[in-house]
Enzyme design. Structure first.
Site, short mmCIF file in Angstrom:
data_model
loop_
_atom_site.label_atom_id
_atom_site.label_comp_id
_atom_site.label_asym_id
_atom_site.label_seq_id
_atom_site.Cartn_x
_atom_site.Cartn_y
_atom_site.Cartn_z
CE1 TYR A 160 34.43 46.72 28.00
CE2 TYR A 160 33.93 48.91 28.06
CZ TYR A 160 34.20 47.78 28.69
OH TYR A 160 34.58 48.12 30.16
CE LYS A 227 40.47 34.71 34.55
NZ LYS A 227 41.10 34.18 35.64
CG ASP A 281 43.00 35.90 37.90
OD1 ASP A 281 43.52 36.01 36.75
OD2 ASP A 281 43.08 34.90 38.45
CG ASP A 305 36.39 50.12 31.75
OD1 ASP A 305 36.91 51.35 32.38
OD2 ASP A 305 35.24 50.06 31.38
#
Ligand code: NAP
Length: 417
Positions: A160, A227, A281, A305
């Site tokens: 972002y 991640k 995930d 988000d």
């Protein structure tokens, strides 16, 4: 400072910072920004609900003096096409605590997201989103009451950051050449390129805020969501720095999952907050299957988000999910949904996301009684199936009301509490 188009209320006191603490009188001036699209409908309704709850809680001893600040389309109309006026930013800084409706962002072109600009300009580095269940709210979960999390999403870094270079642009070609020739990188010709910065400073201050929240609110665990199995030096580094900040600064109050297994046979010692990590995930899956395993979550910008919207869906969806963007002191509370443009001025949508963001705001300024009154009135209205269209379509026998009708219903219930 003297403002051109913002009128500060004649009475009330500005919040101050002294010795690193907020100083808030019984008559604070708080800022509000209507926002675009459905912003006006939900702001009008929420202002009435907040004022009624403050009156009920303190019988006139305390009162908010509201100052309207302009951003987005309303600002453009007032400031000659400027969607992001400097004096609005100044007012948000000066008032320290404010609340905003949603702002329009064009997709794939046009101006940059005003929300992202606001977060970056004011360095509102933590996006805080509590997700909890109210009995009777329509939910796809078997045991929605097990969902009670507070998500801390890093708000200034990651993909972002605005470091994006369009395919075919000179900047893209320059970067692609550097990456291929100097760094040995391989990727398809004509690829758009983006950079994902994750820093030790940014990660640690976010995790620090999450741990402090957990300590102040007697929470059981903080989960670092990342991640890092794939993006080792960004997401993986976030995880590493998260554990470091816990071990270096909160050794007394926290314990890592590894230590729990190595020294305590898998049982968290009394009084300690568990620090664990999960890959993003599997977190999505576990939040649906075993939500009770999560309490406070701290994560990077993009993960946060996605996760916050997915988690909100478990307990009633975007119409009800609150949020805040926070720096060390300045805080801008906000509805987490967008402008829902097709419903603009229809007096139709659910004001609860903004209303509950206001509950967070009142907790932040040390007026928790206001939130308790709003929670109780909301719970009563839901149990009577008085709801806006979004819940009505998921409920048997709902009594569907408008945005302003929902505010009326809550205010009436506050009076009879
Ligand atoms: P959206 O405005 O959140 O709306 C998507 C759908 O969510 C709506 O069509 C509606 O569902 C439901 N919804 C949203 N707010 C609701 C409410 N208060 N009550 C009941 N249902 C509600 O998302 P979008 O259409 O993707 O985005 C529209 C614009 O908002 C874009 O310009 C986007 O950039 C901007 N945006 C701003 C913010 C922000 O300011 N923080 C956040 C997200 C998006 P149904 O159609 O099923 O009724």
């Amino acid at each position: 400072m003297a403002y051109k188009n913002i009128t500060m209320p004649e009475s009330g006191d500005k919040i101050r910072i002294e010795n690193d603490q907020l100083v808030i009188s019984d008559q604070p001036i708080l800022g509000y920004i209507e926002g675009d699209g459905i912003g006006k409908d939900i702001t009008d309704a929420s202002l009435r609900i907040w004022d009624a709850a403050v009156e009920k809680a303190y019988g006139g001893k305390r009162k908010v003096h509201w100052a309207e600040i302009f951003l987005g389309e309303k600002a453009a109309g007032i400031y000659d096409g400027d969607y992001f006026p400097d004096e609005s930013l100044e007012a948000i800084k000066e008032l320290i605590v404010s609340i905003k409706g949603p702002l329009t962002t064009p997709v794939g072109g046009g101006f940059r997201s005003l929300n992202v600009s606001l977060r970056q300009t004011l360095d509102l580095y933590a996006c805080v989103r509590p997700v909890r269940y109210f009995e009777g709210v329509p939910s796809p979960m078997k045991r929605p009451e097990e969902v009670d999390i507070v998500l801390f999403r890093e708000n200034t870094e990651d993909v972002y950051s605005g470091l994006e270079y369009e395919a075919g642009s000179p900047e893209n070609e320059k970067l692609a050449k550097f990456l291929r020739e100097e760094m040995g990188a391989k990727f398809f010709e004509g690829a758009g390129l983006g950079v994902k910065p994750i820093s030790e400073f940014g990660s640690k201050r976010l995790v620090r805020k999450a741990i402090e929240f957990a300590i102040d609110n007697n929470r059981e665990s903080v989960t670092l969501v990342h991640k890092g199995n794939i993006m080792k030096f960004t997401e993986g580094a976030f995880r590493k720095w998260g554990y470091e900040v816990a071990a270096e600064e909160y050794a007394e109050q926290t314990i890592s999952e590894d230590e729990v297994w190595a020294k305590h046979d898998g049982k968290v010692p009394a009084g300690k907050i568990l620090i664990k990590d999960r890959i993003a995930d599997i977190t999505f899956q576990l939040l649906q299957l075993r939500p009770a395993e999560f309490d406070v979550l701290a994560t990077t910008n993009l993960n946060g988000d996605y996760i916050s919207d997915a988690a909100a869906a478990e307990v009633g969806g975007m119409g009800i999910a609150p949020g805040a963007n926070m720096a060390d002191h300045i805080a801008v509370f906000e509805a987490t949904h967008g402008t829902a443009p097709k419903y603009t001025n229809l007096n139709k949508v659910n004001p609860s996301s903004l209303m509950f963001s206001g509950v967070m705001m009142f907790d932040y300024i040390g007026w928790p009684e206001v939130g308790k009154i709003i929670d109780a009135a909301f719970q009563q209205a839901i149990s009577e199936k008085i709801v806006t269209y979004d819940f009505a379509r998921l409920m048997e026998g709902a009594n569907k009301v408008t945005t302003s009708g929902f505010a009326d219903a809550l205010i009436e219930r506050m009076k009879s509490q």
